[in-house]
Every structure is written in C-alpha cells, then in structure tokens.
Design a protein around this motif. Structure first.
Motif, PDB file in Angstrom:
ATOM      1  N   THR A   1     -51.822  70.772  29.498  1.00 39.77           N
ATOM      2  CA  THR A   1     -52.203  69.624  30.367  1.00 39.77           C
ATOM      3  C   THR A   1     -53.599  70.211  30.968  1.00 39.77           C
ATOM      4  O   THR A   1     -53.950  71.169  31.014  1.00 39.77           O
ATOM      5  CB  THR A   1     -51.307  69.067  31.405  1.00 39.77           C
ATOM      6  OG1 THR A   1     -51.136  70.447  32.270  1.00 39.77           O
ATOM      7  CG2 THR A   1     -49.845  68.927  30.909  1.00 39.77           C
TER       8      THR A   1
ATOM      9  N   SER B   1     -46.426  71.075  29.487  1.00 36.55           N
ATOM     10  CA  SER B   1     -45.268  70.172  29.517  1.00 36.55           C
ATOM     11  C   SER B   1     -44.723  70.462  28.451  1.00 36.55           C
ATOM     12  O   SER B   1     -45.088  70.884  27.378  1.00 36.55           O
ATOM     13  CB  SER B   1     -45.903  68.540  29.261  1.00 36.55           C
ATOM     14  OG  SER B   1     -46.242  68.292  30.496  1.00 36.55           O
TER      15      SER B   1
ATOM     16  N   SER C   1     -38.763  65.287  28.785  1.00 34.95           N
ATOM     17  CA  SER C   1     -39.999  65.887  29.000  1.00 34.95           C
ATOM     18  C   SER C   1     -39.782  66.627  30.399  1.00 34.95           C
ATOM     19  O   SER C   1     -39.241  66.039  31.318  1.00 34.95           O
ATOM     20  CB  SER C   1     -41.212  65.139  28.830  1.00 34.95           C
ATOM     21  OG  SER C   1     -42.190  65.145  30.074  1.00 34.95           O
ATOM     22  N   TYR C   2     -40.511  67.880  30.689  1.00 37.09           N
ATOM     23  CA  TYR C   2     -40.326  68.329  31.863  1.00 37.09           C
ATOM     24  C   TYR C   2     -41.950  68.720  31.949  1.00 37.09           C
ATOM     25  O   TYR C   2     -42.628  69.216  30.889  1.00 37.09           O
ATOM     26  CB  TYR C   2     -39.588  69.784  32.003  1.00 37.09           C
ATOM     27  CG  TYR C   2     -38.053  69.705  31.960  1.00 37.09           C
ATOM     28  CD1 TYR C   2     -37.579  69.232  32.963  1.00 37.09           C
ATOM     29  CD2 TYR C   2     -37.396  70.102  30.792  1.00 37.09           C
ATOM     30  CE1 TYR C   2     -35.870  68.837  33.036  1.00 37.09           C
ATOM     31  CE2 TYR C   2     -36.090  70.019  30.898  1.00 37.09           C
ATOM     32  CZ  TYR C   2     -35.447  69.461  31.826  1.00 37.09           C
ATOM     33  OH  TYR C   2     -33.991  69.411  31.988  1.00 37.09           O
ATOM     34  N   ARG C   3     -42.470  68.647  33.225  1.00 33.68           N
ATOM     35  CA  ARG C   3     -43.672  69.152  33.571  1.00 33.68           C
ATOM     36  C   ARG C   3     -43.928  69.252  35.174  1.00 33.68           C
ATOM     37  O   ARG C   3     -43.171  68.834  35.870  1.00 33.68           O
ATOM     38  CB  ARG C   3     -44.647  67.813  33.060  1.00 33.68           C
ATOM     39  CG  ARG C   3     -44.724  66.643  33.905  1.00 33.68           C
ATOM     40  CD  ARG C   3     -45.327  65.351  33.273  1.00 33.68           C
ATOM     41  NE  ARG C   3     -44.967  64.146  34.110  1.00 33.68           N
ATOM     42  CZ  ARG C   3     -44.086  63.556  33.902  1.00 33.68           C
ATOM     43  NH1 ARG C   3     -43.000  63.716  33.094  1.00 33.68           N
ATOM     44  NH2 ARG C   3     -44.076  62.354  34.554  1.00 33.68           N
TER      45      ARG C   3
ATOM     46  N   THR D   1     -45.680  60.523  27.601  1.00 33.79           N
ATOM     47  CA  THR D   1     -46.892  61.283  28.302  1.00 33.79           C
ATOM     48  C   THR D   1     -47.182  60.265  29.612  1.00 33.79           C
ATOM     49  O   THR D   1     -47.709  60.944  30.607  1.00 33.79           O
ATOM     50  CB  THR D   1     -48.091  61.244  27.699  1.00 33.79           C
ATOM     51  OG1 THR D   1     -48.595  60.137  27.124  1.00 33.79           O
ATOM     52  CG2 THR D   1     -47.706  62.265  26.578  1.00 33.79           C
TER      53      THR D   1
END
Length: 176
Positions: free
Chosen positions: A64, A75, A96-98, A146
């Motif tokens: 990112t 991510s 998703s992990y971020r 996203t």
C-alpha cells in the motif's frame, strides 16, 4: 518543627502513592493491550488456517502507499472456508487484513490520529452465488475488496504486523 516534618512526610507518602497508582494503571493497560493483541492474533491464525489456495485461488500480499514508522505497509487477501457466526455452516469468504490510521471525531470532522494505527479485517461472504475470485484471477484488485466501507477493528494501537508467505517449495515468496 514536628508539624513541618509531618507535613513533609505526608507529602512524600502522597507522592509515592500517586506514582505507584500511575504505574499500576500503566501496567494494567499494557496487560490489557497484550491480551487484546493475542486474541486478535489467535483469531487471525484460525482464519488463516482455513485459507484455500489452489491453481485458481490465490493468496495475495499487496503493498500500500501507507507508511508506518518509515516502512510501507501491506494488505493481505485470501479466501477462507470459515464458519459464519450463528449459521453453523461453513461459507467461502474473501478476506483482507490491513493497517489503517486510527481516527477521532472533533467538531463533526473525522481526523487521523498521528502515528496511531489499527489492524482491520474486511470480508465478503459468498452464500450460494458465484464468487468473483473464480472468474477474476486478480479478484483482490476489485474495488469491492480494496475500498471497504465496512470492516472489523481487530486491534488498536498496532505498531507492526508482518506476514510471511511461503510457496509450495517452502521458499519465502517475495512479492515486490
């Protein structure tokens, strides 16, 4: 003279009590943060252990443009067969992990808190329909994956999170 000594001793004891109370609160906050972090990692571990990867489905680590402590963040996207809460059934989910900046609201304006981040999880559950990940090999670039408008905060005040992805040959996958 005795009164002056008594006042000084009382002030000294009061200061010691105040400092020890602050240290106790700091220690309890650290313990709580540690427990919350372990719970979040345990949840992630269970979910990642159900990840599906084959010649069609892939796990993706995307860089990112967010910088945390002078390092770019990533991510991670994957498909999981996890049990949907309350249903008793397993469903495929795009997950998703971020890291995101922590925010605060002042005067009806949402502002990022400097140098404070949180770990967030976004998911899209597929129940009985066709999943985008089977039709689109770059499903993780889809705006729905996203630009999540809904997400779960797993942990706040996160300093670092690292993911290492290994390929079938056991070698570390470098996804530059």
């Amino acid at each position: 003279a005795a009164m002056a000594i008594l006042i000084m001793i009382t002030l000294f004891v009061g200061r010691i009590f105040s400092d020890s109370s602050k240290m106790w609160k700091l220690g309890m906050r650290r313990v709580t943060d540690g427990l919350e972090g372990r719970a979040a990692l345990g949840f992630m571990l269970r979910e990642l252990s159900t990840a599906l990867v084959d010649d069609v489905l892939t796990m993706k680590q995307n860089p990112t443009n967010r910088v945390v402590f002078k390092r770019n963040t990533d991510s991670i996207f994957f498909i999981s067969m996890a049990q949907t809460p309350g249903s008793g059934k397993r469903h495929a989910m795009q997950i998703s992990y971020r890291l995101e900046p922590m925010t605060e609201i002042k005067n009806n304006t949402t502002n990022d808190i400097p140098n404070r981040f949180r770990l967030v999880r976004s998911s899209l559950i597929n129940i009985g329909g066709n999943f985008d990940c089977y039709q689109n090999p770059v499903w993780f670039d889809n705006p729905i994956m996203t630009n999540f408008t809904s997400y779960d905060v797993l942990a706040e005040n996160v300093r670092t999170v690292e993911f290492w992805i290994y390929g079938p040959d056991g070698e570390l996958v470098n996804d530059d």
